[in-house]
Write a protein that holds these residues in place. Structure first.
Motif, PDB file in Angstrom:
ATOM      1  N   VAL A 190       6.233  26.523 -15.566  1.00 14.09           N
ATOM      2  CA  VAL A 190       6.137  25.080 -15.858  1.00 14.09           C
ATOM      3  C   VAL A 190       4.864  24.443 -15.289  1.00 14.09           C
ATOM      4  CG1 VAL A 190       8.579  24.597 -16.246  1.00 14.09           C
ATOM      5  CG2 VAL A 190       7.741  24.626 -13.911  1.00 14.09           C
ATOM      6  N   CYS A 191       4.381  24.936 -14.170  1.00 16.41           N
ATOM      7  CA  CYS A 191       3.157  24.368 -13.550  1.00 16.41           C
ATOM      8  C   CYS A 191       2.329  25.528 -13.002  1.00 16.41           C
ATOM      9  CB  CYS A 191       3.501  23.445 -12.382  1.00 16.41           C
ATOM     10  SG  CYS A 191       4.779  22.240 -12.668  1.00 16.41           S
ATOM     11  N   PRO A 192       1.555  26.198 -13.864  1.00 21.54           N
ATOM     12  CA  PRO A 192       0.830  27.381 -13.385  1.00 21.54           C
ATOM     13  C   PRO A 192      -0.141  27.064 -12.247  1.00 21.54           C
ATOM     14  CG  PRO A 192       0.620  27.101 -15.776  1.00 21.54           C
ATOM     15  CD  PRO A 192       1.336  25.904 -15.269  1.00 21.54           C
ATOM     16  N   LEU A 193      -0.207  27.967 -11.297  1.00 18.79           N
ATOM     17  CA  LEU A 193      -1.166  27.906 -10.180  1.00 18.79           C
ATOM     18  C   LEU A 193      -1.203  26.543  -9.491  1.00 18.79           C
ATOM     19  CD1 LEU A 193      -4.117  30.019 -11.634  1.00 18.79           C
ATOM     20  CD2 LEU A 193      -2.403  30.694  -9.950  1.00 18.79           C
ATOM     21  N   THR A 194      -0.025  26.005  -9.236  1.00 19.27           N
ATOM     22  CA  THR A 194       0.029  24.657  -8.642  1.00 19.27           C
ATOM     23  C   THR A 194       0.792  24.626  -7.318  1.00 19.27           C
ATOM     24  OG1 THR A 194       0.010  23.752 -10.882  1.00 19.27           O
ATOM     25  CG2 THR A 194       0.704  22.252  -9.117  1.00 19.27           C
ATOM     26  N   VAL A 195       1.959  25.274  -7.290  1.00 19.56           N
ATOM     27  CA  VAL A 195       2.839  25.143  -6.110  1.00 19.56           C
ATOM     28  C   VAL A 195       2.676  26.378  -5.218  1.00 19.56           C
ATOM     29  CG1 VAL A 195       5.207  24.767  -5.319  1.00 19.56           C
ATOM     30  CG2 VAL A 195       4.460  23.812  -7.519  1.00 19.56           C
ATOM     31  N   SER A 196       2.400  26.154  -3.940  1.00 19.51           N
ATOM     32  CA  SER A 196       2.145  27.274  -3.025  1.00 19.51           C
ATOM     33  C   SER A 196       3.446  27.977  -2.623  1.00 19.51           C
ATOM     34  CB  SER A 196       1.436  26.782  -1.765  1.00 19.51           C
ATOM     35  OG  SER A 196       2.321  25.988  -0.999  1.00 19.51           O
ATOM     36  N   CYS A 197       3.287  29.226  -2.227  1.00 15.58           N
ATOM     37  CA  CYS A 197       4.442  29.997  -1.746  1.00 15.58           C
ATOM     38  C   CYS A 197       4.959  29.406  -0.437  1.00 15.58           C
ATOM     39  CB  CYS A 197       4.033  31.456  -1.544  1.00 15.58           C
ATOM     40  SG  CYS A 197       3.407  32.178  -3.069  1.00 15.58           S
ATOM     41  N   ALA A 198       4.046  28.929   0.409  1.00 18.85           N
ATOM     42  CA  ALA A 198       4.450  28.321   1.682  1.00 18.85           C
ATOM     43  C   ALA A 198       5.344  27.115   1.426  1.00 18.85           C
ATOM     44  CB  ALA A 198       3.213  27.919   2.472  1.00 18.85           C
ATOM     45  N   ASP A 199       4.980  26.292   0.441  1.00 24.64           N
ATOM     46  CA  ASP A 199       5.814  25.126   0.113  1.00 24.64           C
ATOM     47  C   ASP A 199       7.148  25.552  -0.501  1.00 24.64           C
ATOM     48  OD1 ASP A 199       4.133  23.189   1.090  1.00 24.64           O
ATOM     49  OD2 ASP A 199       3.231  22.698  -0.849  1.00 24.64           O
ATOM     50  N   ILE A 200       7.126  26.607  -1.301  1.00 26.48           N
ATOM     51  CA  ILE A 200       8.387  27.074  -1.896  1.00 26.48           C
ATOM     52  C   ILE A 200       9.337  27.505  -0.774  1.00 26.48           C
ATOM     53  CG2 ILE A 200       9.459  28.862  -3.351  1.00 26.48           C
ATOM     54  CD1 ILE A 200       6.864  28.814  -5.036  1.00 26.48           C
ATOM     55  N   ILE A 201       8.795  28.209   0.226  1.00 25.29           N
ATOM     56  CA  ILE A 201       9.639  28.649   1.350  1.00 25.29           C
ATOM     57  C   ILE A 201      10.197  27.430   2.101  1.00 25.29           C
ATOM     58  CG2 ILE A 201       9.657  29.907   3.554  1.00 25.29           C
ATOM     59  CD1 ILE A 201       7.479  31.765   2.322  1.00 25.29           C
ATOM     60  N   ALA A 202       9.348  26.413   2.313  1.00 23.41           N
ATOM     61  CA  ALA A 202       9.798  25.201   3.025  1.00 23.41           C
ATOM     62  C   ALA A 202      10.887  24.469   2.233  1.00 23.41           C
ATOM     63  CB  ALA A 202       8.612  24.279   3.280  1.00 23.41           C
ATOM     64  N   MET A 203      10.699  24.384   0.904  1.00 26.43           N
ATOM     65  CA  MET A 203      11.697  23.696   0.063  1.00 26.43           C
ATOM     66  C   MET A 203      12.990  24.511  -0.009  1.00 26.43           C
ATOM     67  SD  MET A 203       9.531  22.062  -3.094  1.00 26.43           S
ATOM     68  CE  MET A 203       8.122  23.119  -3.309  1.00 26.43           C
ATOM     69  N   ALA A 204      12.835  25.849  -0.099  1.00 30.57           N
ATOM     70  CA  ALA A 204      14.032  26.704  -0.179  1.00 30.57           C
ATOM     71  C   ALA A 204      14.835  26.609   1.122  1.00 30.57           C
ATOM     72  CB  ALA A 204      13.622  28.155  -0.450  1.00 30.57           C
ATOM     73  N   ALA A 205      14.142  26.482   2.260  1.00 35.52           N
ATOM     74  CA  ALA A 205      14.843  26.354   3.543  1.00 35.52           C
ATOM     75  C   ALA A 205      15.645  25.052   3.572  1.00 35.52           C
ATOM     76  CB  ALA A 205      13.837  26.392   4.699  1.00 35.52           C
TER      77      ALA A 205
END
Ligand code: HEM
Length: 345
Positions: A122-137
């Motif tokens: 949906v949003c290529p090359l936009t959301v960082s893995c670090a942020d995904i981990i923070a949001m998933a936590a």
């Protein structure tokens, strides 16, 4: 296993960090904090947080034991070289953070990759893995009946990793309160933050390895930690037999058995962890160490006796935000990768 060398290294780090904080720390920290913000993706990927939450619901429906592991992943990512997603990097030679002993019991790498893949569509090359981990936590806590809090985003990903960083930066489970305070102060986290963040052990389990010394060979004389409640120790000894040769073969540490961190409510994020620590001394020595400092003990007693979770939940949101700002890469630093777990060699 958890060597004196690491403690000395932590003390050295503490001194170095104190000096660095005086010279450049505050300027750097405020620049970094200014770049992290709630709703960073509002313009570039407005559905990012919805996508993460929706995927997390599906992931936990398939395996709810991943909630605690994903919460723990954010802590391990942030403490080792900052919250930069480097915990996801892989090595063919066993050289990454992922390969280090404390991360061998980590699960959920595939879950982060699955969320990343969804976001890339949906949003290529936009959301960082670090942020995904923070949001998933954050979502892991929320979906375990804990509080919702606004998570700051805007982190970018690092591509530097080394297994030895993990053992240098994460306090071991046999830490006393001095060790814990040393490791956490290097990350600008104070005694209250420690007491609050340890509440993460309200959900999840541990392998027997981290508690075998406490149960069977506390001082090297085949003894048990006297600060552990005897009835609780008896229960733990039934679940976790003495170490046997071969226990550490494969991924689990100390055999395959797992014991709850907060018995009776280990998949519900609540205040019972604090009652458990007060009554029994907690599962790890580091949990029990909270009782050996006036600030952390006072906090444990306050939360254990609280009639409402509201104050703790507000403290938890603030402490998670603070931990989530640790040494982040922002602005032009770091990168946004198409996948999180790329090979570094
Ligand atoms: C001195 C600090 C800490 C120590 C020594 C420590 C140690 C450990 C150990 C040994 C385990 C069990 C791993 C296994 O065998 O599977 C564990 C699990 C866990 N830790 Fe910590 N931890 C600390 C702080 C934290 C913090 C600050 C957080 C969250 C921000 C956290 C979140 C968790 C969670 C949620 C689990 C359960 C994981 C699962 O069920 O897969 N820990 N921790």
């Amino acid at each position: 296993m958890w060597t004196e060398r690491r403690r000395r290294r932590a003390q050295l780090l503490h001194l170095m960090a104190a000096a660095a904080v005086v010279v450049v720390g505050s300027a750097l920290a405020s620049a970094q904090e200014a770049a992290l913000r709630v709703g960073f993706y509002r313009a570039t990927c407005p559905i990012a947080e919805d996508v993460v939450l929706a995927e997390m619901r599906l992931i936990l429906m398939e395996d709810d034991t991943l909630a605690p592991s994903l919460l723990r992943m954010h802590y391990h990512d942030c403490f080792v070289q900052g919250c930069d997603g480097s915990i996801m990097l892989q090595s063919r030679k066993g050289k990454t953070e992922r390969d280090a002993l404390p991360n061998r019991s980590m699960r959920g790498y595939d879950a982060i990759e699955r969320i990343k893949a969804r976001l890339e569509t949906v949003c290529p090359l936009t959301v960082s893995c670090a942020d995904i981990i923070a949001m998933a936590a954050r979502d892991a806590v929320y979906l375990s009946h804990g509080p919702w809090y606004d998570v700051e985003t805007g982190r970018r990903d690092g591509n530097i990793t080394a297994a030895e960083y993990v053992e240098n930066d994460l306090p071991p489970p046999d830490s006393n309160i001095i060790d814990v305070k040393t490791f956490f102060s290097v990350k600008s986290l104070n005694s209250k933050d420690i007491a609050v963040l340890f509440g993460c052990h309200s959900i999840g389990t541990s392998h027997c390895g981290p508690i075998q010394k406490r149960l069977y060979n506390f001082t090297g004389n085949m003894d048990q930690d006297p600060s552990l409640d005897p009835a609780y120790a008896t229960e733990l000894r039934k679940l976790c037999p003495p170490p046997r040769p071969g226990d550490n073969d494969g991924v689990p540490v100390g055999g395959k058995t797992k014991v709850p961190l907060d018995p009776g409510s280990n998949y519900t994020f609540d205040l019972s962890y604090y009652r458990h620590v007060l009554a029994t001394g907690g599962l790890f020595q580091s949990d029990g160490s909270l009782l050996h400092d006036p600030v952390t003990r006072g906090y444990v007693e306050k939360v254990a006796n609280a009639s409402s979770p509201d104050e703790y939940y507000a403290d938890f949101a603030a402490a998670m935000l603070k931990m989530g700002r640790t040494d982040v890469l922002v602005g032009d630093l770091g990168e946004i990768r198409p996948t999180c777990g790329i090979f570094v060699d």
